[in-house]
Motif scaffolding. Structure first.
Motif, PDB file in Angstrom:
ATOM      1  N   PHE A  90      18.490 127.853  -8.882  1.00 17.80           N
ATOM      2  CA  PHE A  90      19.008 128.638  -8.197  1.00 17.80           C
ATOM      3  C   PHE A  90      17.051 127.709  -7.429  1.00 17.80           C
ATOM      4  CE2 PHE A  90      16.457 132.979  -6.504  1.00 17.80           C
ATOM      5  CZ  PHE A  90      17.434 133.221  -5.833  1.00 17.80           C
ATOM      6  N   ALA A  91      16.617 127.565  -8.132  1.00 17.35           N
ATOM      7  CA  ALA A  91      15.235 127.001  -7.581  1.00 17.35           C
ATOM      8  C   ALA A  91      14.580 125.659  -6.482  1.00 17.35           C
ATOM      9  CB  ALA A  91      14.099 126.841  -9.214  1.00 17.35           C
ATOM     10  N   ARG A  92      15.690 124.945  -6.852  1.00 13.02           N
ATOM     11  CA  ARG A  92      16.290 122.952  -6.553  1.00 13.02           C
ATOM     12  C   ARG A  92      16.559 124.517  -5.081  1.00 13.02           C
ATOM     13  NH1 ARG A  92      18.692 121.612 -10.889  1.00 13.02           N
ATOM     14  NH2 ARG A  92      17.711 120.046 -12.285  1.00 13.02           N
ATOM     15  N   SER A  93      17.148 124.867  -4.969  1.00 15.16           N
ATOM     16  CA  SER A  93      17.785 125.684  -3.739  1.00 15.16           C
ATOM     17  C   SER A  93      16.252 126.702  -3.280  1.00 15.16           C
ATOM     18  CB  SER A  93      19.233 126.212  -3.287  1.00 15.16           C
ATOM     19  OG  SER A  93      19.288 127.774  -4.179  1.00 15.16           O
ATOM     20  N   ALA A  94      15.349 126.730  -3.241  1.00 18.89           N
ATOM     21  CA  ALA A  94      14.382 127.784  -2.663  1.00 18.89           C
ATOM     22  C   ALA A  94      14.044 127.471  -1.190  1.00 18.89           C
ATOM     23  CB  ALA A  94      13.310 127.658  -3.881  1.00 18.89           C
ATOM     24  N   PRO A  95      13.795 125.853  -0.768  1.00 20.69           N
ATOM     25  CA  PRO A  95      13.433 126.623   0.418  1.00 20.69           C
ATOM     26  C   PRO A  95      14.410 126.408   1.220  1.00 20.69           C
ATOM     27  CG  PRO A  95      13.207 123.946  -0.884  1.00 20.69           C
ATOM     28  CD  PRO A  95      14.302 124.824  -1.561  1.00 20.69           C
ATOM     29  N   GLN A  96      16.154 126.311   1.465  1.00 20.58           N
ATOM     30  CA  GLN A  96      17.216 127.609   1.637  1.00 20.58           C
ATOM     31  C   GLN A  96      16.986 128.581   1.613  1.00 20.58           C
ATOM     32  OE1 GLN A  96      19.338 124.626  -0.440  1.00 20.58           O
ATOM     33  NE2 GLN A  96      18.190 123.427   1.358  1.00 20.58           N
ATOM     34  N   TRP A  97      16.426 129.252   0.817  1.00 22.77           N
ATOM     35  CA  TRP A  97      17.030 130.759   0.576  1.00 22.77           C
ATOM     36  C   TRP A  97      15.447 130.875   1.079  1.00 22.77           C
ATOM     37  CZ3 TRP A  97      13.387 132.707  -2.792  1.00 22.77           C
ATOM     38  CH2 TRP A  97      13.414 132.192  -4.392  1.00 22.77           C
ATOM     39  N   SER A  98      14.424 130.970   0.711  1.00 22.13           N
ATOM     40  CA  SER A  98      13.093 131.557   1.139  1.00 22.13           C
ATOM     41  C   SER A  98      13.099 131.624   2.787  1.00 22.13           C
ATOM     42  CB  SER A  98      11.626 130.298   0.389  1.00 22.13           C
ATOM     43  OG  SER A  98      11.729 129.315   0.693  1.00 22.13           O
ATOM     44  N   GLY A  99      13.395 130.492   3.091  1.00 25.57           N
ATOM     45  CA  GLY A  99      13.016 130.291   5.245  1.00 25.57           C
ATOM     46  C   GLY A  99      13.797 132.445   5.493  1.00 25.57           C
ATOM     47  N   ALA A 100      15.059 131.971   4.771  1.00 26.48           N
ATOM     48  CA  ALA A 100      15.864 133.591   5.067  1.00 26.48           C
ATOM     49  C   ALA A 100      15.483 134.825   4.527  1.00 26.48           C
ATOM     50  CB  ALA A 100      17.087 133.254   4.406  1.00 26.48           C
ATOM     51  N   ALA A 101      14.750 134.877   3.639  1.00 27.99           N
ATOM     52  CA  ALA A 101      13.708 135.940   2.025  1.00 27.99           C
ATOM     53  C   ALA A 101      13.191 136.402   3.011  1.00 27.99           C
ATOM     54  CB  ALA A 101      13.682 135.887   1.417  1.00 27.99           C
ATOM     55  N   LEU A 102      12.097 135.722   3.520  1.00 36.17           N
ATOM     56  CA  LEU A 102      10.471 135.513   4.355  1.00 36.17           C
ATOM     57  C   LEU A 102      11.316 135.897   5.296  1.00 36.17           C
ATOM     58  CD1 LEU A 102       7.549 134.785   3.690  1.00 36.17           C
ATOM     59  CD2 LEU A 102       7.861 132.645   5.248  1.00 36.17           C
ATOM     60  N   SER A 103      12.470 135.496   6.038  1.00 31.57           N
ATOM     61  CA  SER A 103      12.369 136.611   7.175  1.00 31.57           C
ATOM     62  C   SER A 103      13.007 137.526   6.858  1.00 31.57           C
ATOM     63  CB  SER A 103      13.371 135.469   7.797  1.00 31.57           C
ATOM     64  OG  SER A 103      13.776 135.958   9.109  1.00 31.57           O
ATOM     65  N   ALA A 104      13.899 137.624   7.079  1.00 25.77           N
ATOM     66  CA  ALA A 104      14.336 139.441   6.211  1.00 25.77           C
ATOM     67  C   ALA A 104      12.693 140.599   5.692  1.00 25.77           C
ATOM     68  CB  ALA A 104      15.058 139.835   4.861  1.00 25.77           C
ATOM     69  N   ILE A 105      11.815 139.576   4.600  1.00 28.40           N
ATOM     70  CA  ILE A 105      10.717 141.178   4.191  1.00 28.40           C
ATOM     71  C   ILE A 105      10.811 141.123   6.089  1.00 28.40           C
ATOM     72  CG2 ILE A 105       8.809 140.715   3.261  1.00 28.40           C
ATOM     73  CD1 ILE A 105       9.969 138.994   1.216  1.00 28.40           C
ATOM     74  N   THR A 106      10.013 140.061   6.046  1.00 27.43           N
ATOM     75  CA  THR A 106       8.829 140.520   7.867  1.00 27.43           C
ATOM     76  C   THR A 106       9.374 140.732   8.418  1.00 27.43           C
ATOM     77  OG1 THR A 106       9.974 138.080   8.132  1.00 27.43           O
ATOM     78  CG2 THR A 106       7.700 137.964   7.638  1.00 27.43           C
ATOM     79  N   THR A 107      10.843 140.985   9.209  1.00 27.50           N
ATOM     80  CA  THR A 107      11.889 142.270   9.341  1.00 27.50           C
ATOM     81  C   THR A 107      11.583 143.317   9.004  1.00 27.50           C
ATOM     82  OG1 THR A 107      13.136 140.111   9.725  1.00 27.50           O
ATOM     83  CG2 THR A 107      14.077 142.238  11.185  1.00 27.50           C
ATOM     84  N   ALA A 108      11.459 143.907   7.840  1.00 25.61           N
ATOM     85  CA  ALA A 108      11.597 144.738   7.427  1.00 25.61           C
ATOM     86  C   ALA A 108       9.674 145.334   7.728  1.00 25.61           C
ATOM     87  CB  ALA A 108      12.195 144.789   6.426  1.00 25.61           C
ATOM     88  N   VAL A 109       9.278 144.803   7.204  1.00 28.30           N
ATOM     89  CA  VAL A 109       7.942 145.458   7.227  1.00 28.30           C
ATOM     90  C   VAL A 109       7.397 145.601   8.178  1.00 28.30           C
ATOM     91  CG1 VAL A 109       4.969 144.439   5.955  1.00 28.30           C
ATOM     92  CG2 VAL A 109       7.602 144.405   4.458  1.00 28.30           C
ATOM     93  N   THR A 110       7.518 144.396   9.189  1.00 27.06           N
ATOM     94  CA  THR A 110       6.946 144.424  10.616  1.00 27.06           C
ATOM     95  C   THR A 110       6.841 146.211  11.013  1.00 27.06           C
ATOM     96  OG1 THR A 110       7.331 142.152  11.661  1.00 27.06           O
ATOM     97  CG2 THR A 110       7.003 143.227  12.806  1.00 27.06           C
TER      98      THR A 110
END
Lengths: 193, 203
Positions: free
Chosen positions: B126-146
């Protein structure tokens, strides 16, 4: 069960705190009934006195843990039956008897009423063998109802359970004893062949 | 035949019919024609006979019985009171490490550590694939919080790095419900001694 419904409640509380005079009063109150029960389970007076003594001593030792879920009299009753069963086991171990429950049951049934003392002892041994196969609750209802001739409603009050529970225990106990008898008979038939 | 069937017969037997005084003819007639029920009836009668053979026990108690019991009682110490289950022990009754180990936080941490060890290979993957999912998660969080941050100022939502920082600042809020549950658990685990139950014993 409400503790206050037990006529021995106050004495039990004092005895639990180590008051030997209170416990003596409890012994004097219950000695006759406990001796009679022990005599009925064991089938001999000498053994009955030993069982009753052991039961009272065991009760004294266990009193601090007695929470009053049932009346003191019922608790004593359970201890007495337990002591009788433990003695039976101890005797069996000491004598290294290989006699199984089935043989004891059959011997008890074969004992004739004329064989006074020895007959009583044998039937008592058979009774104990049957009682040993029951659960604690079943044993209590069977001894209270059949050995002390107490009606179901009184047994229920003494145990602090509904009448229907007593009836269920009695029914299951009889079924278990019937099965033990049928097993004994089958084994006997097998041995005769 | 009596018109009785085996089920009825067994019901009668279970209700203690055979132990009662005098058997009902219908039941006995059924047993006469049914070997299985006849065996059951014979067994019931045999057991009943065993219990009926109890002679009248002697009514009188041997003289000195209570004295003999009390002589043995004097030598027999009462068993110590077993502490009722769930009754909390005094704080200083246990070594510090036992008290620490028994705390809910310690148990939760141990469970978490166990899970981490157990799921180590999956977590590594899971950690190795972090670069892929972190981008998606960041985008989801910012969309929710904005939308929540809109009143604070439109300029905050323009820089992705600022948006991510604000979102992370809200994360500790998620710990609040867990803490509230922990406090509730503490309240519920407060057990009182039942009336009449004491820890004392005789001197």
């Amino acid at each position: 069960m409400d503790d206050r419904a037990d006529p021995d409640h106050d004495l039990v509380l004092r005895a639990r705190g180590g008051d030997e005079a209170a416990f003596r009063e409890l012994v004097e109150r219950h000695q006759e009934r406990i001796l009679r029960l022990a005599w009925r389970v064991a089938g001999s007076r000498t053994e009955a006195e030993e069982i009753a003594q052991d039961a009272f001593v065991r009760a004294w030792q266990a009193l601090p843990g007695f929470r009053g879920e049932a009346r003191f009299a019922t608790w004593m009753h359970r201890i007495t039956t337990r002591v009788a069963l433990d003695r039976r086991e101890a005797v069996r171990r000491r004598e290294r008897r290989e006699v199984g429950v089935e043989e004891e049951v059959l011997a008890g049934l074969a004992a004739t009423p004329e064989a006074a003392v020895e007959g009583d002892r044998i039937t008592a041994r058979a009774r104990v063998a049957l009682l040993a196969g029951l659960s604690e609750a079943q044993r209590t209802v069977v001894t209270l109802h059949y050995l002390e001739d107490r009606p179901v409603i009184e047994v229920a009050q003494a145990m602090g359970v509904p009448e229907n529970t007593v009836k269920t225990h009695l029914s299951r106990a009889r079924a278990a004893m019937r099965e033990a008898f049928l097993r004994a008979e089958a084994k006997h038939r097998g041995a005769v062949r | 035949m009596s018109g009785f069937d085996c089920t009825q017969f067994q019901r009668w037997l279970e209700a203690g019919g055979a132990m009662a005084e005098g058997n009902v003819p219908a039941e006995v007639a059924h047993a006469a024609g049914c070997p299985d029920c006849a065996a059951l009836l014979a067994a019931e009668r045999a057991v009943a006979a065993l219990f009926a053979r109890v002679e009248a026990a002697p009514a009188a108690v041997a003289p000195g019985f209570a004295d003999r019991v009390m002589a043995r009682v004097a030598l027999a110490p009462q068993s110590p009171v077993v502490a009722p289950a769930l009754v909390p022990l005094p704080a200083d009754a246990l070594p510090w490490w036992v008290r620490v180990a028994a705390r809910p936080e310690a148990v939760a941490a141990a469970l978490l550590a166990g899970l981490v060890v157990l799921l180590a290979p999956q977590l590594l993957g899971f950690a190795r694939s972090a670069p892929q999912w972190s981008g998606a998660a960041l985008s989801a969080i910012t969309t929710a919080v904005t939308p929540l941050l809109a009143p604070i100022g439109a300029h905050v939502g323009t820089d992705p790095l600022v948006r991510a920082g604000v979102a992370l600042a809200f994360l500790p809020l998620a710990a609040l419900p867990s803490y509230a549950l922990y406090l509730l658990g503490l309240q519920l685990s407060h057990v009182r001694l039942a009336p009449g139950v004491t820890q004392g014993r005789r001197a």
